[in-house]
Enzyme design. Structure first.
Site, short mmCIF file in Angstrom:
data_model
loop_
_atom_site.label_atom_id
_atom_site.label_comp_id
_atom_site.label_asym_id
_atom_site.label_seq_id
_atom_site.Cartn_x
_atom_site.Cartn_y
_atom_site.Cartn_z
N HIS A 178 -10.20 -30.38 -33.32
CA HIS A 178 -10.97 -29.16 -33.10
C HIS A 178 -12.07 -29.35 -32.04
CE1 HIS A 178 -8.70 -27.49 -36.29
NE2 HIS A 178 -9.33 -28.10 -37.26
N LYS B 25 0.83 -1.21 0.00
CA LYS B 25 0.00 0.00 0.00
C LYS B 25 0.86 1.26 0.00
CE LYS B 25 -3.58 2.41 2.64
NZ LYS B 25 -4.57 2.34 3.74
#
Length: 505
Positions: free
Chosen positions: A270, A133
Site C-alpha cells: 500500500h 477542422k
C-alpha cells in the site's frame, strides 16, 4: 472525388490507397509516397501539378499552398466558398491520409540541434489540422491502425458523421501530442528549466487497466516518451494483468531498491515499505526484509536490485506475493515462477527523472523529483556516530525517503526493524515503528532512527532512548532544535542533520 495521400510511414497504406483508387478517387501525392503508389499501378497526380509550384527548400515546402488547403478547408454548405473555389479553379479534397516525420524516434539518435530540427513536421501537421477542422466534409486518417476499417466503410458507404468526428478527435490528439513532445524536447535540448506560461505534457496510451484504485474507477497506463526507463517500461514476464495499485506500489518498491547498494531487497505494501534490507546475497537480504514485518509482506510487492536465481525463486514461491521485480531472472527462476500463474513477474531496468505530478481539483501540482539524499551531513551531537551507526543511518535515511509522512524508520545491521508511516503525529509514527519491532522480537538496543522531517519536540527523542535507539538522522530545522539536541546529548546518543527533508504525501 479526390484524396491526398502523403505518409512517412508507408506500411499498410497500399490497401487504403487501392480502395480509394478503385472507388474512383483521384489520388494526389508527394515524393516517396507518389513513387510507391505509381509502382502499384495507381495513377497519381503530383502535388505540384495542382499548385503549379515545385517543391522547394529541400522538400520543406510542398503542400503549404492555397490549391491544397483551399481544397481541404472548402465548406460545401457555404455559398461563397463554392463561388471562390470555382473562381480560383480549386478542386475539393475529400480524404486526407497523412502521418508525421519521426521526431520522436530521432530524439533517441545522436543528432545535433540543427539535425533534429529537420524532423519537425510542418506541412503534415497543417494538413491534419485543416482536415480535422473540416471533418463535416473531409475524412482525415492519421493512424495506420485506421486504414482497414476506413477503407471498408468507404467501400460500404457507411462512413458516418460520428466516424468523422472520431477521426478528427484522433487527429487533433496526434498533433497536440506531437507539439507537446517537441516543446518538452526543446526545453531539454535548450536547457531551459523554467516552465512556460502554457505547458503541454506528451503522453502515449500504454494500455487500459481493469480499473483504477477502486473497481468503480476507470484506469489507464500512459507512457511519457521523454522517459525511456521506469515502471511503465518494465517487461511483464508473466502473471495477471498489472493493476493501477500494482503499478503504484511497484514503482515505489523498484525505485527504493534501486537506490540501495547490492544485494538488496525491498517489500512494499500500500505504497509504504514494510521491510527493506541489504545482505551478503539476495536470499539473505530477502529474509532480513521479510522478518521485519511478515504480516504486511503478505500480498505485497517485492523488489531486488540484482539477478534472482532458482533458489530464491523457490523461497518466494512459498509466499503469497502480488509482484516480484528484479533487473534480471535466471531461466530456472522463471520456470519456478511459471507454476504460479497469477504471480506477476516484472523486469525493471531502472528509472529516469522527470516531473513529479499530483492531481488536485482544478489542476495539477508539478515539482522536480526528489533525487537529493542530503545536502550537507552535519553531526550536531557531542558524540559522533560509530561506523556501523553511520552506515545504518544512511541506509535508514534512503528507506525513509519512500515512507509516507509522517515517516520514521528504525534500522540495524543493514535492515529495517520497524517502520512507522502515515500518522498525523511524528511521535505516533515512532510508537508504531517500535511496536512493530517489538511484535517480531527485535532487540532495538544499538539501532538507529531516521525521520524524513525534523522533530518538533524532544518527546520522540525520549521515546527513542527508552526503546534502546542510539543514533538519529533527521533534517533539522525545527525552532526547538536546541532542545532536541540537548536531549540527544543527555542520553549520550548521536545525531546527524541532513539539511534535506523528504516529505512524502
Amino acid at each position: 472525388m479526390r484524396a491526398l495521400i502523403s505518409v512517412y510511414y508507408k506500411e499498410g497504406i497500399q490497401d487504403l490507397a487501392k480502395t480509394l483508387y478503385e472507388l474512383g478517387y483521384e489520388i494526389v501525392s508527394t515524393g516517396g509516397t507518389a513513387k510507391l503508389l505509381a509502382n502499384m499501378g495507381i495513377k497519381v497526380t503530383k502535388v505540384e501539378e495542382l499548385t503549379h509550384f515545385p517543391e522547394i527548400l529541400d522538400g520543406r515546402v510542398k503542400t503549404l499552398h492555397p490549391a491544397i488547403h483551399g481544397g481541404i478547408l472548402y465548406r460545401d454548405w457555404i455559398k461563397t466558398d463554392k463561388e471562390q473555389i470555382n473562381q480560383l479553379g480549386i478542386k475539393p479534397i475529400d480524404v486526407v491520409v497523412v502521418n508525421l516525420y519521426p521526431f520522436e524516434e530521432k530524439l533517441r539518435e545522436d543528432l545535433t540541434e540543427q539535425e533534429i530540427m529537420e524532423f519537425i513536421d510542418i506541412g503534415g501537421s497543417a494538413l491534419i489540422r485543416a482536415s480535422a477542422k473540416n471533418f463535416y466534409r473531409v475524412v482525415v486518417v492519421c493512424d495506420p491502425k485506421d486504414y482497414l476499417w476506413v477503407a471498408q466503410k468507404l467501400k460500404d458507404g457507411t462512413l458516418n458523421l460520428q466516424d468523422r468526428r472520431y477521426l478528427a478527435y484522433k487527429a487533433f490528439s496526434l498533433t497536440a501530442y506531437y507539439d507537446a513532445l517537441i516543446s518538452r524536447s526543446l526545453g531539454s535540448i535548450f536547457e531551459i528549466e523554467d516552465l512556460p506560461d502554457h505547458f503541454a505534457l506528451p503522453l502515449v496510451l500504454g494500455s487500459s487497466l481493469r480499473y483504477g484504485e477502486n473497481p468503480h474507477q476507470k484506469g489507464w497506463l500512459l507512457h511519457n516518451p521523454m522517459e525511456q526507463l521506469g515502471i511503465t517500461r518494465s517487461r511483464v514476464l508473466q502473471g495477471k494483468e498489472m493493476s493501477f495499485n500494482n503499478y503504484l506500489d511497484a514503482d515505489s518498491c523498484a525505485k527504493l531498491v534501486s537506490e540501495l547498494q547490492r544485494p538488496a531487497c525491498a517489500i512494499v505494501k500500500h505504497g509504504n515499505p514494510c521491510g527493506v534490507a541489504i545482505g551478503k546475497d539476495l536470499m539473505q537480504a530477502f529474509e532480513k526484509a521479510f522478518q521485519t514485518d511478515r504480516e504486511s509482506a503478505f500480498g505485497g510487492i517485492v523488489a531486488f536490485n540484482d539477478r534472482v536465481n532458482k533458489f530464491l525463486a523457490e523461497r518466494l514461491a512459498d509466499i503469497f506475493l502480488e509482484v516480484i521485480i528484479a533487473p534480471e531472472f535466471t531461466e530456472d527462476a522463471l520456470e519456478v515462477f511459471s507454476k504460479r500463474k497469477n504471480l506477476r513477474v516484472l523486469q525493471f531496468l531502472g528509472y529516469s527523472y522527470s516531473f513529479d505530478i499530483k492531481k488536485v481539483s482544478g489542476g495539477y501540482l508539478f515539482q522536480n523529483e526528489d533525487i537529493i539524499d542530503y545536502e550537507d551531513l552535519k553531526v550536531v551531537s557531542k558524540r559522533y556516530p560509530t561506523d556501523s551507526e553511520f552506515n545504518d543511518m544512511l541506509f535508514a535515511w534512503k528507506v525513509c525517503k519512500y515512507v509516507k509522512s509522517n515517516g520514521v524508520v528504525i534500522a540495524k545491521d543493514g535492515s529495517t526493524l520497524g517502520v512507522g508511516s502515515g500518522n498525523v503525529s511524528r511521535v505516533d509514527s515512532l510508537r508504531c515503528a517500535i511496536e512493530r519491532a517489538s511484535r517480531y522480537g527485535f532487540e532495538l538496543k544499538g539501532s538507529v532512527l531516521a525521520s524524513e522531517a525534523f522533530f518538533p519536540f524532544r518527546d520522540s527523542i525520549d521515546l527513542a532512548h527508552q526503546a534502546g535507539i542510539s543514533a538519529i538522522i533527521q533534517p533539522g530545522g525545527s525552532i526547538r532544535d536546541k532542545e532536541v539536541i540537548e536531549a540527544v546529548n543527555e542520553y549520550g546518543m548521536a545525531m546527524i542533520f541532513t539539511r534535506t527533508r523528504h516529505f512524502r504525501h
